[in-house]
Design an enzyme around this catalytic site. Structure first.
Site, PDB file in Angstrom:
ATOM      1  N   GLU A 148       0.601  -1.102   0.413  1.00 33.24           N
ATOM      2  CA  GLU A 148       0.147   0.112   0.055  1.00 33.24           C
ATOM      3  C   GLU A 148       1.086   1.171  -0.081  1.00 33.24           C
ATOM      4  OE1 GLU A 148      -3.068  -0.206   3.403  1.00 33.24           O
ATOM      5  OE2 GLU A 148      -2.940  -2.242   3.060  1.00 33.24           O
ATOM      6  N   CYS A 160       3.720   8.174   1.143  1.00 32.61           N
ATOM      7  CA  CYS A 160       3.621   7.231   2.398  1.00 32.61           C
ATOM      8  C   CYS A 160       3.339   6.105   1.628  1.00 32.61           C
ATOM      9  CB  CYS A 160       2.524   7.405   3.434  1.00 32.61           C
ATOM     10  SG  CYS A 160       3.051   5.730   4.728  1.00 32.61           S
ATOM     11  N   CYS A 198       5.509  -7.514   7.884  1.00 35.75           N
ATOM     12  CA  CYS A 198       6.142  -7.135   8.818  1.00 35.75           C
ATOM     13  C   CYS A 198       6.728  -8.060   9.795  1.00 35.75           C
ATOM     14  CB  CYS A 198       5.977  -5.632   8.904  1.00 35.75           C
ATOM     15  SG  CYS A 198       6.638  -5.033  10.267  1.00 35.75           S
ATOM     16  N   CYS A 251       4.276  -5.827  16.000  1.00 32.58           N
ATOM     17  CA  CYS A 251       3.774  -4.236  16.613  1.00 32.58           C
ATOM     18  C   CYS A 251       1.929  -4.844  16.958  1.00 32.58           C
ATOM     19  CB  CYS A 251       3.707  -2.686  17.073  1.00 32.58           C
ATOM     20  SG  CYS A 251       5.358  -2.404  16.619  1.00 32.58           S
ATOM     21  N   CYS A 275      -1.065  -3.706  14.803  1.00 36.59           N
ATOM     22  CA  CYS A 275      -0.663  -2.373  13.705  1.00 36.59           C
ATOM     23  C   CYS A 275      -1.498  -3.914  12.826  1.00 36.59           C
ATOM     24  CB  CYS A 275       0.742  -2.705  13.454  1.00 36.59           C
ATOM     25  SG  CYS A 275       0.914  -2.101  12.532  1.00 36.59           S
ATOM     26  N   SER A 332       9.238   5.516  16.471  1.00 37.06           N
ATOM     27  CA  SER A 332       8.017   5.175  16.836  1.00 37.06           C
ATOM     28  C   SER A 332       8.292   4.152  18.196  1.00 37.06           C
ATOM     29  CB  SER A 332       7.480   3.776  16.139  1.00 37.06           C
ATOM     30  OG  SER A 332       7.436   3.883  14.210  1.00 37.06           O
ATOM     31  N   LEU A 333       7.471   5.074  19.360  1.00 39.58           N
ATOM     32  CA  LEU A 333       7.912   4.637  20.766  1.00 39.58           C
ATOM     33  C   LEU A 333       6.831   3.863  21.440  1.00 39.58           C
ATOM     34  CD1 LEU A 333      11.032   5.145  22.673  1.00 39.58           C
ATOM     35  CD2 LEU A 333       9.674   6.977  23.529  1.00 39.58           C
ATOM     36  N   CYS A 355      -2.383   2.215   7.934  1.00 34.23           N
ATOM     37  CA  CYS A 355      -0.968   0.734   6.987  1.00 34.23           C
ATOM     38  C   CYS A 355      -1.979  -0.310   6.789  1.00 34.23           C
ATOM     39  CB  CYS A 355      -0.188   1.484   7.016  1.00 34.23           C
ATOM     40  SG  CYS A 355       0.874   0.805   8.630  1.00 34.23           S
TER      41      CYS A 355
HETATM   42  N1  SAH Z   1       8.482  -0.085  11.050  1.00 31.53           N
HETATM   43  C1  SAH Z   1       7.968   1.344  11.690  1.00 31.53           C
HETATM   44  C2  SAH Z   1       6.921   2.153  10.120  1.00 31.53           C
HETATM   45  C3  SAH Z   1       5.711   2.009   9.763  1.00 31.53           C
HETATM   46  S1  SAH Z   1       4.515   2.517  11.170  1.00 31.53           S
HETATM   47  C4  SAH Z   1       7.277   1.782  12.377  1.00 31.53           C
HETATM   48  O1  SAH Z   1       7.408   1.290  13.668  1.00 31.53           O
HETATM   49  O2  SAH Z   1       8.046   2.921  12.531  1.00 31.53           O
HETATM   50  C5  SAH Z   1       4.838   3.586  10.853  1.00 31.53           C
HETATM   51  C6  SAH Z   1       3.651   4.043  12.046  1.00 31.53           C
HETATM   52  O3  SAH Z   1       2.686   4.052  12.484  1.00 31.53           O
HETATM   53  C7  SAH Z   1       4.382   3.678  13.896  1.00 31.53           C
HETATM   54  O4  SAH Z   1       4.346   4.684  14.091  1.00 31.53           O
HETATM   55  C8  SAH Z   1       3.407   2.724  14.173  1.00 31.53           C
HETATM   56  O5  SAH Z   1       3.390   2.317  15.242  1.00 31.53           O
HETATM   57  C9  SAH Z   1       2.309   3.250  13.669  1.00 31.53           C
HETATM   58  N2  SAH Z   1       0.832   2.250  12.983  1.00 31.53           N
HETATM   59  C10 SAH Z   1       0.822   0.922  13.177  1.00 31.53           C
HETATM   60  N3  SAH Z   1      -0.491   0.688  12.772  1.00 31.53           N
HETATM   61  C11 SAH Z   1      -1.017   1.980  13.851  1.00 31.53           C
HETATM   62  C12 SAH Z   1      -2.730   2.412  14.067  1.00 31.53           C
HETATM   63  N4  SAH Z   1      -3.637   1.174  13.409  1.00 31.53           N
HETATM   64  N5  SAH Z   1      -3.312   3.083  14.317  1.00 31.53           N
HETATM   65  C13 SAH Z   1      -2.186   4.246  15.132  1.00 31.53           C
HETATM   66  N6  SAH Z   1      -1.033   3.869  14.940  1.00 31.53           N
HETATM   67  C14 SAH Z   1      -0.315   2.989  14.151  1.00 31.53           C
END
Ligand code: SAH
Length: 356
Positions: free
Chosen positions: A102, A115, A122, A126, A129, A224-225, A343
């Site tokens: 995407e 983006c 992946c 997380c 996600c 992404s903390l 995403c």
């Molecule tokens: N792997 C990378 C980039 C992809 S995710 C990363 O972890 O930064 C991009 C951002 O969107 C990250 O901060 C991720 O934690 C956040 N994210 C993913 N799914 C989400 C969701 N359902 N709601 C809010 N933020 C989300």
């Protein structure tokens, strides 16, 4: 021709969009052609964004035919577009092997941002996600990352000025290809997008982040903390078992020292999990001495994944508590919330990967 046979044939061809300028020169020489052809070809592919050799009108028909026999030029194809009321567009892109990823186009006053995805799937896991459902299938090639941007610029006819590596995948888990992609994207002989306008978002692979700083690219880094301490972070992000927050902060300090620029922390707010006053307090202490900015993201709930979105009141309270401690905070503007904006959701809808 049957679709499968066509796909197999394309896979054995050379992906010409993967060649950087120097590799293009070598390739041209290997075909017995003069150096200036490399410049022509590179321009057609990376500046004029053509999708076929036929369109390269200053190149002889014979040479175009032999290129067509040997090489592919269209590494990704748009197969679905979702349009939001706010102008945001989400694209489902198909790769030559049938996998899908995407990309999202967001229109801002200061220009168009795209983006992109960096992997098919992946493996970071997380909990909230959508992209990580089904794990990692494979890394994207530089051409497949460039292709997402080229396709969007080509079909909209509008220049892309900002690129964000925040789609499906963990960019630092596909390190070599991502670095090559950034160099090609910012090459003045190509699309020439300033490295300042490229943002890489990572869940914090600390060693790779340090290695990236040593490449001296001028890109912006976002971390992404999502939690202020390791105990909570491990619960929502399995990668925290490998890298502690202190490992990540150390790499961030190195980035700030080396570049003189501030770093962004992303913090997705999950109701009752990481959005309480105690979390804001801890986060403020953790970040107090860092030149940084915090971007709060109200969780975009995904079916079957962890968590609910924090209430507006909790988001505002969290923001205020950080601000009171002198930390720079923004709440991410929600774009495309009426389409599958988190995403990985669109790809999952399309049978979770290969679309046939
Ligand atoms: N792997 C990378 C980039 C992809 S995710 C990363 O972890 O930064 C991009 C951002 O969107 C990250 O901060 C991720 O934690 C956040 N994210 C993913 N799914 C989400 C969701 N359902 N709601 C809010 N933020 C989300």
């Amino acid at each position: 021709m049957d679709g499968d046979i066509l796909a197999k044939e394309l896979l054995v061809k050379k992906d010409i969009m993967n060649l950087d300028y120097e590799e293009m020169e070598e390739f041209i020489h290997s075909m017995g052609e003069k150096t200036f052809r490399a410049k022509q070809l590179y321009e057609w592919i990376h500046k004029k964004l053509v999708c076929s050799f036929d369109e390269m009108t200053n190149i002889s028909k014979e040479f175009r035919a032999s290129l067509d026999k040997k090489c592919t030029i269209e590494s990704v194809r748009i197969i679905q577009i979702q349009k939001s009321k706010d102008g945001t567009r989400k694209y489902l892109m198909q790769l030559l092997d049938g996998n899908t990823v995407e990309s999202v186009l967001m229109k801002y006053k200061h220009g168009n941002s795209v983006c992109i995805s960096t992997q098919v799937g992946c493996r970071m896991g997380c909990k909230f996600c959508a992209s990580t459902v089904g794990g990692l299938i494979r890394n994207l090639e530089p051409s497949e990352m460039l292709g997402q941007i080229y396709q969007i610029q080509h079909t909209t006819g509008e220049r892309v000025s900002n690129v964000i590596l925040m789609g499906i995948g963990e960019p630092l888990d596909n390190y070599e290809n991502v670095v090559k992609f950034i160099k090609m994207l910012s090459d003045e002989r190509g699309l020439n997008i300033s490295q300042r306008n490229i943002t890489l978002s990572t869940c914090g692979l600390a060693e790779k982040l340090t290695e990236l700083v040593d490449k001296h690219l001028g890109i912006t880094i976002a971390i992404s903390l999502h939690a202020p301490d390791d105990v909570l972070r491990k619960e929502i992000m399995p990668v925290a078992k490998k890298y502690s927050i202190q490992d990540i902060i150390k790499a961030c300090r190195y980035y700030i020292e080396q570049t003189g620029r501030r770093i962004t922390f992303e913090y997705s707010l999950i109701e009752g999990v990481n959005d309480m006053p105690e979390h804001a307090r801890k986060l403020a202490i953790l970040l107090s001495s860092l030149n940084c900015h915090v971007n709060l993201i109200p969780l975009n709930p995904v079916n079957g994944r962890m968590g609910h979105r924090s209430s507006r009141a909790n988001v505002e309270r969290f923001k205020l508590m950080l601000e009171k401690k002198g930390i720079n905070v923004t709440i991410r503007r929600e774009m495309g919330s009426d389409i599958d904006a988190a995403c990985g959701q669109l790809r999952n809808k399309n049978k979770g990967g290969k679309s046939t």
